[in-house]
Design an enzyme around this catalytic site. Structure first.
Site, PDB file in Angstrom:
ATOM      1  N   LYS A 384      42.063  41.207  45.750  1.00 13.96           N
ATOM      2  CA  LYS A 384      43.495  41.222  45.473  1.00 13.96           C
ATOM      3  C   LYS A 384      43.737  42.088  44.241  1.00 13.96           C
ATOM      4  O   LYS A 384      42.819  42.392  43.494  1.00 13.96           O
ATOM      5  CB  LYS A 384      44.011  39.801  45.223  1.00 13.96           C
ATOM      6  CG  LYS A 384      43.822  38.857  46.403  1.00 13.96           C
ATOM      7  CD  LYS A 384      44.285  37.459  46.060  1.00 13.96           C
ATOM      8  CE  LYS A 384      44.043  36.488  47.209  1.00 13.96           C
ATOM      9  NZ  LYS A 384      44.444  35.103  46.853  1.00 13.96           N
ATOM     10  N   HIS A 385      44.988  42.455  44.029  1.00 11.73           N
ATOM     11  CA  HIS A 385      45.308  43.291  42.878  1.00 11.73           C
ATOM     12  C   HIS A 385      45.139  42.499  41.581  1.00 11.73           C
ATOM     13  O   HIS A 385      45.392  41.290  41.525  1.00 11.73           O
ATOM     14  CB  HIS A 385      46.742  43.805  42.986  1.00 11.73           C
ATOM     15  CG  HIS A 385      46.935  44.805  44.091  1.00 11.73           C
ATOM     16  ND1 HIS A 385      46.354  46.053  44.066  1.00 11.73           N
ATOM     17  CD2 HIS A 385      47.628  44.747  45.261  1.00 11.73           C
ATOM     18  CE1 HIS A 385      46.689  46.718  45.159  1.00 11.73           C
ATOM     19  NE2 HIS A 385      47.458  45.948  45.910  1.00 11.73           N
ATOM     20  N   GLU A 386      44.704  43.193  40.547  1.00 14.14           N
ATOM     21  CA  GLU A 386      44.539  42.583  39.230  1.00 14.14           C
ATOM     22  C   GLU A 386      45.877  42.053  38.737  1.00 14.14           C
ATOM     23  O   GLU A 386      46.932  42.656  38.975  1.00 14.14           O
ATOM     24  CB  GLU A 386      43.983  43.623  38.256  1.00 14.14           C
ATOM     25  CG  GLU A 386      43.689  43.086  36.874  1.00 14.14           C
ATOM     26  CD  GLU A 386      42.627  42.003  36.901  1.00 14.14           C
ATOM     27  OE1 GLU A 386      43.028  40.821  36.803  1.00 14.14           O
ATOM     28  OE2 GLU A 386      41.449  42.317  37.040  1.00 14.14           O
ATOM     29  N   ALA A 394      40.972  46.244  45.127  1.00 15.17           N
ATOM     30  CA  ALA A 394      42.274  46.574  45.709  1.00 15.17           C
ATOM     31  C   ALA A 394      43.026  47.618  44.897  1.00 15.17           C
ATOM     32  O   ALA A 394      43.892  48.317  45.441  1.00 15.17           O
ATOM     33  CB  ALA A 394      43.118  45.306  45.831  1.00 15.17           C
ATOM     34  N   ASP A 395      42.721  47.746  43.613  1.00 16.51           N
ATOM     35  CA  ASP A 395      43.441  48.692  42.758  1.00 16.51           C
ATOM     36  C   ASP A 395      42.908  50.113  42.865  1.00 16.51           C
ATOM     37  O   ASP A 395      43.489  51.039  42.286  1.00 16.51           O
ATOM     38  CB  ASP A 395      43.353  48.239  41.292  1.00 16.51           C
ATOM     39  CG  ASP A 395      43.999  46.892  41.070  1.00 16.51           C
ATOM     40  OD1 ASP A 395      45.050  46.648  41.664  1.00 16.51           O
ATOM     41  OD2 ASP A 395      43.440  46.079  40.306  1.00 16.51           O
TER      42      ASP A 395
END
Length: 743
Positions: A384-386, A394-395
């Site tokens: 998942k994004h930070e 994900a980033d």
């Protein structure tokens, strides 16, 4: 006492003797059963398991009774009382004392029996207390303490309703023997930078020594956490524990007086039930894909062998084989042999027009990872994004996609100009493609038509395709103004395009000035934080600083992203869009760096060493710039790496990785030809179709189905990997059919 979030009296009363689930309700029966499996089954130790001091005390009491001249009947009576004392020592002692009072009127013999009963009662009571650990001897303090922590569980724990656990949660049972007031428990994730402690649960005061009050709560197992226990009466810190909980684990936190001191408390964590290995499905999936890759590579090797290829051709064309066998001459003629050779050659894969497969492979890798994380990434936090500063898997992918788009702009414009296409015609294509990307993003990707028809009231305006469309428009027009059909001087790939660099530096100056100088109401100038409980809760409504303020002011709060990534850990309250307007400036910078990579491939065509060397130099330079901006830290730099802000350090860091990866792929795929780029090459050739398709059909079978256990990483990972793999297969079929969707 450490600074903690304030709590109301109502919150503390809600803790009571009832259980609490700080992470919220939900989950499944499996999580609840895991929680319930942790306590209450063992109970207290039996008499046979108690320390030998109990038996010694009982023997001493019996000897005292015999020395007093007690009769057989009296001795049997006292022996029965001693046996009962093993089950309930205080009741046995009281019964013995009552018997002594009854015997006082029986003269000298009665006095002796009374004295024996008193001695027996004292012996039994002291032995029972020693066995329970209430009066520990100096030699057995630590042993008794460990046994109690590991084995003793309150009898009524099974009667309590424990919270059902979700993914990335563990069960924590707090046993409070603090006698001077209630306990408030707070928690803080290590991933939350400069955050306030958050209230977890309130545990009532212990009613009496040895009888702890209990509270059960679900705690996060994603990151290490710090637990802070405060005395609600004296407002002081009792203890602080830093711990890493495992998913679906069952833990007990014992808060009890320290041995030898009444005022000092000890806090000990005990594992009642071991956590599960939630990363095991990832390892298994990795091995499966590696096995598929090896099998595919071996198969391709054998297929390229001429005997195998001819055998396959005969199997796939039985009529031609029968015709040759039934020929009157018994063998094909010279013309037939020539025709047959042509058919074999036609069966072979046709060689496409020369194209840099490394660029399509890189684009495909970024696209496939993007699809996987958009589908959920198995619900693992690192897919998942930070939340704010820093990077996760994900980033990485969206900036790489922008980078490769820039490289393709340089190559495609140069190619079309060499074919004689006018710049005005190219400008029209650029405007049309940019408009289509923005319209598809707003009307196709952003709305969720499964929830109802399109509604303009809550329609999100920014998005991934919109960001790509605006970035493509600016970079492509900028490149078109200075593009040349044939490079004039292969050593002037930067200096000859100095007006472009001046424009890009001016854009970056605009981003810096707006970010650090624009006044934002209620927020400090130049604020780059997440808001919410970050920065110790001083600026709760300042998420993103100037970037968030501009989007809310120009687009309206209802038309930007409502569930940003900092909402989970930092508890932000305002909407924030990671694809907002201000961040588009730095995505333009990212694409322009990709244009520079494309120019290197153009200016130094077939000069592999020069290309690899320049990729390496660009990567090193951008890495140094990133290190200076961030001070090689996650949160302490001048401009931290931040995907939500698309900070300039985020752009330089991801460009550093992009040049490095492009170097390796160019060498492996286009120079040494050790890898064909499969299977990532196929979605890279049809990137827009695959991306839009995965967004449109996300909620439909076979890309999604009803799971038996929604709180299982294994099932989510299986579903997300199957859906992602299907898009790779679809891209391969489209490639074989020569179907490419270009806008």
């Amino acid at each position: 006492m450490a600074e903690a979030a304030p709590t109301t009296a109502a919150q503390r009363r809600e803790g009571g003797e009832e259980t609490a689930a700080a992470a919220g309700p939900g989950g499944d029966e499996r999580g609840g059963l895991r929680g319930r499996g942790g306590g209450g089954c063992r109970g207290e130790r039996t008499c046979a398991e108690r320390a030998p001091r109990a038996r010694a005390g009982a023997a001493a009491g019996a000897a005292a009774a015999a020395g007093a001249g007690a009769g057989a009947g009296a001795g049997g009576s006292e022996g029965g009382r001693a046996a009962a004392a093993c089950r309930e020592p205080r009741a046995a002692a009281a019964a013995a004392a009552a018997a002594a009072d009854d015997d006082m009127g029986a003269g000298p013999w009665g006095a002796r029996r009374a004295l024996a009963a008193v001695l027996l009662a004292a012996s039994v009571l002291s032995a029972a207390l020693l066995a329970r650990g209430e009066l520990p001897g100096p030699d057995t303090q630590e042993q008794e303490r460990q046994l109690q922590l590991q084995e003793q569980q309150p009898r009524d724990i099974n009667k309590r309703k424990l919270p059902e656990l979700k993914m990335d949660q563990a069960l924590l049972i707090i046993h409070n023997e603090f006698l001077h007031g209630d306990l408030n428990v707070y928690w803080l994730s290590d991933h939350c930078y400069q955050c306030l402690y958050q209230f977890l649960v309130s545990v009532p005061v212990s009613p009496k020594p040895g009888h702890p009050s209990i509270a059960a709560v679900a705690v996060s197992s994603q990151h290490p956490v710090t637990l802070l226990l405060n005395d609600t009466l004296e407002k002081k810190e009792i203890c602080r524990i830093h711990y890493v909980f495992g998913e679906f684990g069952n833990y007990s936190l014992w808060v009890k007086p320290h041995y030898g001191s009444i005022n000092q408390m000890s806090c000990d964590m005990v594992v009642n039930e071991n956590p599960v290995n939630s990363n095991l499905p990832i390892y298994i999936a990795f091995l499966i894909y590696i096995a598929i890759l090896i099998s595919s590579s071996v198969g391709n090797f054998f297929v390229k062998l001429d005997p195998v290829r001819n055998w396959l051709y005969k199997k796939m064309n039985p009529r031609e084989t029968d015709r040759l066998i039934n020929s009157e001459l018994g063998s094909p003629t010279r013309a037939e042999s020539y025709s047959s050779d042509l058919q074999v050659e036609a069966w072979r894969l046709t060689t496409p027009v020369h194209r840099l497969r490394s660029l399509d492979t890189f684009r495909g890798i970024a696209l496939i990872i993007m699809i996987f994380v958009n589908y959920g990434g198995g619900k693992y936090w690192f897919f998942k994004h930070e939340s704010w500063n820093g990077l996760t898997v994900a980033d990485l992918v969206f900036p790489w996609f922008v980078f490769i788009m820039g490289s393709s702009i340089a190559l495609s414009l140069s190619s079309m100009l060499r074919r004689g296409c006018s710049k005005w015609k190219l400008l029209g294509k650029i405007l049309w493609r940019s408009l289509l990307l923005c319209v598809m993003g707003v009307l196709i990707v952003n709305p969720n038509y499964c929830l109802g028809p399109l509604s303009w009231d809550k329609l999100r305006i920014p998005g991934v395709l919109q960001r790509l469309g605006l970035t493509y428009l600016v970079v492509a027009v900028l490149e078109l103004l200075f593009a040349r059909a044939v490079p004039e001087n292969s050593t002037m790939d930067i200096i000859s395009y100095w007006p472009q660099w001046i424009f890009i530096l001016m854009l970056e100056a605009v981003w810096v000035c707006v970010t650090f100088l624009l006044p934002v109401p209620g927020c400090p100038t130049g604020y780059l934080g997440p808001g919410g409980i970050g920065d110790f809760g001083k600026y709760p409504n300042c998420t993103g600083g100037a970037a968030g303020y501009i989007d809310r002011w120009l687009l309206g709060e209802d038309h930007i992203y409502q569930h940003p990534s900092p909402n989970v850990i930092y508890h932000t309250k305002v909407a924030y869009d990671p694809e907002g307007l201000l961040g588009t400036i730095n995505s333009i910078v990212m694409a322009f760096l990709g244009v520079q990579a494309g120019k290197i491939l153009l200016f130094y065509k077939d000069q592999h060493k020069q290309i690899l060397l320049r990729f390496l130099l660009w990567s090193a330079m951008l890495g140094i710039i990133s290190g200076v901006l961030t001070k090689f830290s996650q949160n302490e730099g001048f401009i931290p790496v931040n995907k939500n802000l698309w900070s300039i350090s985020y752009v330089t860091t991801l460009s550093f990785f992009a040049f490095l990866l492009l170097l390796f792929m160019y060498f492996l795929v286009d120079v040494a030809r050790l890898w064909s780029g499969a299977p990532f090459f196929y979605p890279g050739m049809n990137s827009i179709l695959v991306y839009v398709g995965h967004e449109v059909f996300e909620n439909y079978f076979p890309f999604q189905w009803k799971m038996e256990d929604y709180q299982s990483h294994k099932e989510h990972l299986t579903q997300n990997l199957v859906a992602t793999s299907l898009w790779v297969v679809i891209a391969y079929v489209l490639y074989r059919k020569r179907i490419f969707w270009k806008i």
